[in-house]
Design a protein around this motif. Structure first.
Motif, PDB file in Angstrom:
ATOM      1  N   GLU A   1       0.826  -1.199   0.000  1.00  0.00           N
ATOM      2  CA  GLU A   1       0.000   0.000   0.000  1.00  0.00           C
ATOM      3  C   GLU A   1       0.868   1.259   0.000  1.00  0.00           C
ATOM      4  O   GLU A   1       1.996   1.257   0.496  1.00  0.00           O
ATOM      5  CB  GLU A   1      -0.914   0.003   1.229  1.00  0.00           C
ATOM      6  CG  GLU A   1      -1.979  -1.069   1.203  1.00  0.00           C
ATOM      7  CD  GLU A   1      -2.978  -0.906   2.331  1.00  0.00           C
ATOM      8  OE1 GLU A   1      -3.931  -1.706   2.393  1.00  0.00           O
ATOM      9  OE2 GLU A   1      -2.819   0.020   3.142  1.00  0.00           O
TER      10      GLU A   1
ATOM     11  N   ARG B   1      -4.136  19.576   0.755  1.00  0.00           N
ATOM     12  CA  ARG B   1      -4.892  18.713   1.672  1.00  0.00           C
ATOM     13  C   ARG B   1      -6.153  19.413   2.145  1.00  0.00           C
ATOM     14  O   ARG B   1      -6.155  20.603   2.441  1.00  0.00           O
ATOM     15  CB  ARG B   1      -4.032  18.348   2.873  1.00  0.00           C
ATOM     16  CG  ARG B   1      -4.679  17.393   3.854  1.00  0.00           C
ATOM     17  CD  ARG B   1      -3.642  16.893   4.834  1.00  0.00           C
ATOM     18  NE  ARG B   1      -3.174  17.929   5.717  1.00  0.00           N
ATOM     19  CZ  ARG B   1      -3.607  18.125   6.942  1.00  0.00           C
ATOM     20  NH1 ARG B   1      -4.563  17.356   7.421  1.00  0.00           N
ATOM     21  NH2 ARG B   1      -3.113  19.082   7.700  1.00  0.00           N
TER      22      ARG B   1
ATOM     23  N   SER C   1      -3.245  10.486   4.682  1.00  0.00           N
ATOM     24  CA  SER C   1      -4.179   9.837   3.768  1.00  0.00           C
ATOM     25  C   SER C   1      -4.043  10.392   2.359  1.00  0.00           C
ATOM     26  O   SER C   1      -4.273  11.578   2.116  1.00  0.00           O
ATOM     27  CB  SER C   1      -5.611  10.033   4.270  1.00  0.00           C
ATOM     28  OG  SER C   1      -6.525   9.453   3.361  1.00  0.00           O
ATOM     29  N   TRP C   2      -3.649   9.567   1.404  1.00  0.00           N
ATOM     30  CA  TRP C   2      -3.444   9.963   0.009  1.00  0.00           C
ATOM     31  C   TRP C   2      -4.691  10.619  -0.586  1.00  0.00           C
ATOM     32  O   TRP C   2      -4.594  11.588  -1.334  1.00  0.00           O
ATOM     33  CB  TRP C   2      -3.064   8.718  -0.788  1.00  0.00           C
ATOM     34  CG  TRP C   2      -2.893   8.889  -2.247  1.00  0.00           C
ATOM     35  CD1 TRP C   2      -3.734   8.453  -3.236  1.00  0.00           C
ATOM     36  CD2 TRP C   2      -1.793   9.517  -2.929  1.00  0.00           C
ATOM     37  NE1 TRP C   2      -3.235   8.771  -4.469  1.00  0.00           N
ATOM     38  CE2 TRP C   2      -2.046   9.416  -4.312  1.00  0.00           C
ATOM     39  CE3 TRP C   2      -0.627  10.155  -2.505  1.00  0.00           C
ATOM     40  CZ2 TRP C   2      -1.177   9.918  -5.275  1.00  0.00           C
ATOM     41  CZ3 TRP C   2       0.245  10.661  -3.468  1.00  0.00           C
ATOM     42  CH2 TRP C   2      -0.037  10.541  -4.827  1.00  0.00           C
ATOM     43  N   ASP C   3      -5.850  10.118  -0.226  1.00  0.00           N
ATOM     44  CA  ASP C   3      -7.092  10.624  -0.802  1.00  0.00           C
ATOM     45  C   ASP C   3      -7.446  12.027  -0.331  1.00  0.00           C
ATOM     46  O   ASP C   3      -8.370  12.640  -0.867  1.00  0.00           O
ATOM     47  CB  ASP C   3      -8.238   9.671  -0.465  1.00  0.00           C
ATOM     48  CG  ASP C   3      -8.103   8.341  -1.173  1.00  0.00           C
ATOM     49  OD1 ASP C   3      -8.660   7.345  -0.682  1.00  0.00           O
ATOM     50  OD2 ASP C   3      -7.410   8.291  -2.216  1.00  0.00           O
ATOM     51  N   CYS C   4      -6.725  12.529   0.667  1.00  0.00           N
ATOM     52  CA  CYS C   4      -7.020  13.851   1.210  1.00  0.00           C
ATOM     53  C   CYS C   4      -6.331  14.978   0.451  1.00  0.00           C
ATOM     54  O   CYS C   4      -6.473  16.131   0.821  1.00  0.00           O
ATOM     55  CB  CYS C   4      -6.597  13.919   2.671  1.00  0.00           C
ATOM     56  SG  CYS C   4      -7.589  12.870   3.751  1.00  0.00           S
ATOM     57  N   TYR C   5      -5.590  14.650  -0.595  1.00  0.00           N
ATOM     58  CA  TYR C   5      -4.816  15.659  -1.309  1.00  0.00           C
ATOM     59  C   TYR C   5      -5.405  15.918  -2.682  1.00  0.00           C
ATOM     60  O   TYR C   5      -5.667  14.997  -3.459  1.00  0.00           O
ATOM     61  CB  TYR C   5      -3.357  15.227  -1.434  1.00  0.00           C
ATOM     62  CG  TYR C   5      -2.654  15.232  -0.100  1.00  0.00           C
ATOM     63  CD1 TYR C   5      -2.746  14.135   0.750  1.00  0.00           C
ATOM     64  CD2 TYR C   5      -1.942  16.341   0.326  1.00  0.00           C
ATOM     65  CE1 TYR C   5      -2.132  14.144   1.996  1.00  0.00           C
ATOM     66  CE2 TYR C   5      -1.310  16.351   1.565  1.00  0.00           C
ATOM     67  CZ  TYR C   5      -1.413  15.255   2.385  1.00  0.00           C
ATOM     68  OH  TYR C   5      -0.811  15.265   3.616  1.00  0.00           O
ATOM     69  N   LYS C   6      -5.569  17.188  -2.973  1.00  0.00           N
ATOM     70  CA  LYS C   6      -6.145  17.588  -4.254  1.00  0.00           C
ATOM     71  C   LYS C   6      -5.115  17.482  -5.386  1.00  0.00           C
ATOM     72  O   LYS C   6      -5.458  17.129  -6.518  1.00  0.00           O
ATOM     73  CB  LYS C   6      -6.663  19.017  -4.159  1.00  0.00           C
ATOM     74  CG  LYS C   6      -7.353  19.526  -5.403  1.00  0.00           C
ATOM     75  CD  LYS C   6      -7.909  20.915  -5.175  1.00  0.00           C
ATOM     76  CE  LYS C   6      -8.638  21.435  -6.414  1.00  0.00           C
ATOM     77  NZ  LYS C   6      -9.180  22.802  -6.191  1.00  0.00           N
TER      78      LYS C   6
ATOM     79  N   ARG D   1      -1.526  15.824  -6.772  1.00  0.00           N
ATOM     80  CA  ARG D   1      -0.654  14.669  -6.555  1.00  0.00           C
ATOM     81  C   ARG D   1       0.199  14.439  -7.789  1.00  0.00           C
ATOM     82  O   ARG D   1      -0.303  14.488  -8.908  1.00  0.00           O
ATOM     83  CB  ARG D   1      -1.493  13.435  -6.230  1.00  0.00           C
ATOM     84  CG  ARG D   1      -2.345  13.640  -4.981  1.00  0.00           C
ATOM     85  CD  ARG D   1      -3.240  12.480  -4.672  1.00  0.00           C
ATOM     86  NE  ARG D   1      -4.363  12.375  -5.594  1.00  0.00           N
ATOM     87  CZ  ARG D   1      -5.401  11.584  -5.411  1.00  0.00           C
ATOM     88  NH1 ARG D   1      -5.457  10.830  -4.328  1.00  0.00           N
ATOM     89  NH2 ARG D   1      -6.361  11.522  -6.285  1.00  0.00           N
TER      90      ARG D   1
END
Length: 123
Positions: free
Chosen positions: A44, A99, A106-111, A113
């Motif tokens: 992961e 973020r 958490s990767w999904d918290c970043y606009k 990437r």
């Protein structure tokens, strides 16, 4: 438009060093907190280094004491200095910013990437 571009990856022997860069297309994409993630094959994605709004640094235990995160606002660039590299550091490394509303790790918290840069450490 690509907002974040990583570079500096490569192949190195265990014990060596590399310095990764994450160049932003504009200041907007480096404003606020920024984080380095990595993902090894079959594993992961994990957050390894974080720089918050007051330049406080947070590191995962796996890299603490060996990696250093920093930012140059004048160059719109985030860095990751990696020393004493180990074979288990081999992974694709990503930077992230923008973020919103959730935990820094958490990767999904970043606009915003990046696409990643590959690091291979041989023992």
């Amino acid at each position: 438009q690509v907002q974040l571009v990583e570079s500096g990856g490569g192949s190195v022997q265990a014990g060596g060093s590399l310095k990764l860069s994450c160049v932003a297309a504009a200041y907007t994409y480096t404003r606020g907190t920024m984080t380095w993630f990595r993902q090894a094959p079959g594993k992961e994605r994990e957050a390894i280094a974080h720089l918050d709004n007051i330049r406080r640094e947070i590191y995962a235990d796996s890299v603490k004491g060996r990696f250093t995160i920093s930012k140059d606002n004048a160059k719109n660039t985030l860095y990751l200095q990696m020393n004493s590299l180990k074979s288990e550091d081999s992974a694709t490394y990503y930077c992230a910013s923008g973020r919103y509303g959730c935990e820094w790790f958490s990767w999904d918290c970043y606009k915003y990437r990046g696409q990643g840069t590959q690091v291979t450490v041989s023992s």
